[in-house]
Design a protein around this motif. Structure first.
Motif, mmCIF file in Angstrom:
data_model
loop_
_atom_site.group_PDB
_atom_site.id
_atom_site.type_symbol
_atom_site.label_atom_id
_atom_site.label_comp_id
_atom_site.label_asym_id
_atom_site.label_seq_id
_atom_site.Cartn_x
_atom_site.Cartn_y
_atom_site.Cartn_z
ATOM 1 N N UNK A 129 0.837 -1.195 0.000
ATOM 2 C CA UNK A 129 0.000 0.000 0.000
ATOM 3 C C UNK A 129 0.875 1.249 0.000
ATOM 4 N N UNK A 130 0.422 2.266 -0.718
ATOM 5 C CA UNK A 130 1.169 3.528 -0.771
ATOM 6 C C UNK A 130 0.774 4.418 0.401
ATOM 7 N N UNK A 131 1.044 3.919 1.589
ATOM 8 C CA UNK A 131 0.787 4.659 2.825
ATOM 9 C C UNK A 131 2.134 4.837 3.532
ATOM 10 N N UNK A 132 2.197 5.669 4.568
ATOM 11 C CA UNK A 132 3.483 5.893 5.243
ATOM 12 C C UNK A 132 4.181 4.592 5.632
ATOM 13 N N UNK A 133 5.468 4.518 5.370
ATOM 14 C CA UNK A 133 6.240 3.306 5.656
ATOM 15 C C UNK A 133 6.168 2.933 7.127
ATOM 16 N N UNK A 134 6.115 3.930 8.001
ATOM 17 C CA UNK A 134 6.040 3.655 9.439
ATOM 18 C C UNK A 134 4.770 2.884 9.773
ATOM 19 N N UNK A 135 3.674 3.201 9.098
ATOM 20 C CA UNK A 135 2.430 2.459 9.310
ATOM 21 C C UNK A 135 2.584 1.020 8.845
ATOM 22 N N UNK A 136 3.146 0.853 7.662
ATOM 23 C CA UNK A 136 3.294 -0.496 7.112
ATOM 24 C C UNK A 136 4.133 -1.373 8.034
ATOM 25 N N UNK A 137 5.204 -0.814 8.549
ATOM 26 C CA UNK A 137 6.091 -1.601 9.416
ATOM 27 C C UNK A 137 5.438 -1.913 10.764
ATOM 28 N N UNK A 138 4.744 -0.954 11.329
ATOM 29 C CA UNK A 138 4.171 -1.133 12.666
ATOM 30 C C UNK A 138 3.034 -2.147 12.676
ATOM 31 N N UNK A 139 2.200 -2.118 11.636
ATOM 32 C CA UNK A 139 0.991 -2.946 11.664
ATOM 33 C C UNK A 139 0.952 -4.011 10.562
ATOM 34 N N UNK A 140 2.057 -4.256 9.885
ATOM 35 C CA UNK A 140 2.079 -5.247 8.801
ATOM 36 C C UNK A 140 0.981 -4.977 7.775
ATOM 37 N N UNK A 141 0.858 -3.711 7.390
ATOM 38 C CA UNK A 141 -0.171 -3.344 6.428
ATOM 39 C C UNK A 141 0.254 -3.790 5.033
ATOM 40 N N UNK A 142 -0.576 -4.615 4.411
ATOM 41 C CA UNK A 142 -0.305 -5.104 3.064
ATOM 42 C C UNK A 142 -1.574 -5.747 2.512
ATOM 43 N N UNK A 143 -1.582 -6.005 1.246
ATOM 44 C CA UNK A 143 -2.698 -6.719 0.631
ATOM 45 C C UNK A 143 -2.436 -8.213 0.795
ATOM 46 N N UNK A 144 -3.372 -8.899 1.439
ATOM 47 C CA UNK A 144 -3.251 -10.336 1.663
ATOM 48 C C UNK A 144 -4.008 -11.137 0.610
ATOM 49 N N UNK A 145 -5.225 -10.707 0.281
ATOM 50 C CA UNK A 145 -6.058 -11.485 -0.622
ATOM 51 C C UNK A 145 -6.740 -12.634 0.103
ATOM 52 N N UNK A 146 -7.876 -13.062 -0.435
ATOM 53 C CA UNK A 146 -8.667 -14.120 0.197
ATOM 54 C C UNK A 146 -9.244 -15.042 -0.872
ATOM 55 N N UNK A 147 -10.090 -15.980 -0.456
ATOM 56 C CA UNK A 147 -10.647 -17.008 -1.349
ATOM 57 C C UNK A 147 -9.539 -17.813 -2.032
#
Length: 365
Positions: A129-147
Motif C-alpha cells: 500500500x502507498x501509505x506511510x512506511x512507518x504504518x506499514x512496518x508497525x501494523x504489517x499493512x499489506x494486501x493479503x487477498x482471500x478465497x
C-alpha cells in the motif's frame, strides 16, 4: 488417506469426508452453528461417517506468517488466534472447528489450510500500500487477498480441463463474497481483495472498493465507527444499491419489474466485475483462460454472458448454447480466450494440501 474437511463459515459449518481419489464418502452442512464449545454437530457426523486419517481445516487468515498448510499444535493454534483482529467474523469459527475436531479425534493429525496462503506469491508491487512506511512496518499493512483455496483449485482445474498448462488465468470467485485472482503458471500474482475481505468487487452486502477519503469524511461527519463497519460489511454491495437485498436472483427479479435501484445495482456490479477482470489481465500481461466459480459464477448464465460481451476487446467470445453447467467450456472454438465454468471445490484443495503436508518425506513425525 481419508480426510475430514472442516469448513467453518461465519454462521455455518460444512463437513465432508473425502477418500483418496476425492470421492465424497460423507457430508453434511449445519446452517446455524454457534461455534464455541458446541461439538454436537461434528460428533453426530463422525458417528455415522467412515474413519478418518487426517483433518483439514479452512482458516481464512494466515497473516504474514502462514504461507502454506501447517500442522496444528497448541503453539500454532495460539498464533492463529492472534490473527483474529484481521478476520473477526471467521477466525473464531475456524478455531472452534479446530478445537472440536481435536477434542473428538485425539491423535488424528490436524492441518490448517489458509485462504491467504495462495496469494503469498504476489510480488511486492501488488501487495504494498502507498501509505506511510512507518504504518506499514508497525501494523504489517499489506494486501493479503482471500478465497485462495477456491482460486487455487479453480485456476488449476480449469487449466487441466482446457489443456493449457502454464496459462495466464483470471479466476472469478463470485458468491456472497466475491474476488478475482490473476494466476500465472499456477501462482497468484494479483487479486482484488486486500488487507481485509472488504476490498475489491461489489459483493452481496459488502461494499468493495470505496474512496478512503469518503470514509474519513463520514467519520468527521459523526458516523460512529461501529455503524461504519456494520454498514460496509452488512448493508452495502448489492443490498445497499438495490434496497431489495444481497441475493443477485432477487435483484434480477426486481430489475425485470422495472425497479430502477435494482437496475442500477446490476450495472454497477457488472461494471466493477469487468473492470476487475481487465485489471487482472493487465497484471498478467495478457489472458489465456477466464474461469467462473462460486455460487453466482456457476449458476448465473446471464452474468457470464454480459461479462463476456463487455470483454470482447480482450478476445472473449462466449457460445450461448454452451453457457450452462459446471466444469465445461462456454466459449466458442474460435475465442482467443478460453472461458470455463468450474464447480467450487475448496474441499478438494484442502484435502490435497493436507495430504501433501502429511506425506512430505521431510516431515517430522
Amino acid at each position: 488417506m481419508n480426510v475430514l474437511v472442516v469448513n467453518a463459515g461465519s454462521s455455518s459449518l460444512k463437513l465432508r469426508v473425502l477418500g483418496e481419489d476425492d470421492t465424497v464418502l460423507a457430508e453434511t452442512q449445519v446452517e446455524r452453528w454457534s461455534g464455541g464449545d458446541e461439538t454436537g454437530p461434528l460428533e453426530d457426523f463422525l458417528a455415522a461417517a467412515p474413519a478418518v486419517d487426517a483433518v483439514g481445516h479452512r482458516v481464512v487468515h494466515g497473516g504474514p506468517e502462514f504461507t502454506g498448510a501447517t500442522a496444528i499444535d497448541d503453539d500454532v493454534r495460539t498464533r492463529i488466534e492472534a490473527l483474529t483482529g484481521l478476520a473477526p467474523l471467521h477466525q473464531p469459527r475456524a478455531l472452534a472447528g479446530v478445537d472440536a475436531a481435536r477434542q473428538l479425534l485425539p491423535g488424528v493429525p490436524q492441518v490448517a489450510c489458509f485462504d491467504t496462503a495462495f496469494h503469498s506469491t504476489m510480488p511486492a508491487a501488488a501487495t504494498t500500500y502507498a501509505v506511510p512506511a512507518a504504518w506499514r512496518r508497525k501494523w504489517d499493512l499489506r494486501r493479503y487477498g482471500f478465497h485462495g483455496l477456491s482460486h487455487a483449485y479453480a485456476s488449476r482445474h480449469a487449466a487441466e480441463l482446457a489443456g493449457l498448462p502454464g496459462a495466464r488465468v483470471v479466476s472469478c470467485h463470485l458468491g456472497s463474497g466475491a474476488s478475482l485472482a490473476a494466476v500465472a503458471d499456477g501462482r497468484s500474482v494479483d487479486t482484488t481483495m486486500g488487507f481485509t475481505p472488504l476490498a475489491g468487487l461489489v459483493m452481496a452486502t459488502r461494499s468493495g472498493d470505496v474512496d478512503p477519503g469518503l470514509l474519513v469524511w463520514l467519520q468527521r461527519a459523526g458516523l460512529p465507527l461501529d455503524d461504519l463497519e456494520e454498514g460496509l460489511e452488512h448493508h452495502s454491495g448489492l443490498a445497499g444499491l438495490s434496497e431489495v437485498g444481497g441475493d443477485l436472483r432477487d435483484v434480477r427479479k426486481a430489475a425485470a419489474n422495472g425497479d430502477e435501484h435494482a437496475v442500477l445495482a446490476l450495472r454497477v456490479y457488472g461494471l466493477r466485475l469487468r473492470q476487475g477482470i481487465a485489471a487482472m489481465t493487465a497484471s498478467l500481461g495478457g489472458l489465456d483462460l477466464l474461469v467462473f466459480t462460486g455460487g453466482v459464477g456457476e449458476h448465473d448464465a446471464e452474468l457470464r454472458a454480459d461479462t463476456a460481451a463487455g470483454l470482447a476487446f480482450l478476445g472473449v467470445d462466449l457460445d450461448a448454447e454452451r453457457n450452462t453447467g459446471a466444469d465445461s467450456r462456454i466459449s466458442t472454438d474460435g475465442s482467443a480466450v478460453a472461458v470455463w465454468v468450474v464447480e467450487a471445490r475448496e474441499d478438494v484443495e484442502i484435502a490435497a494440501q493436507t495430504r501433501a503436508l502429511l506425506n512430505a518425506p521431510d516431515r517430522k513425525p
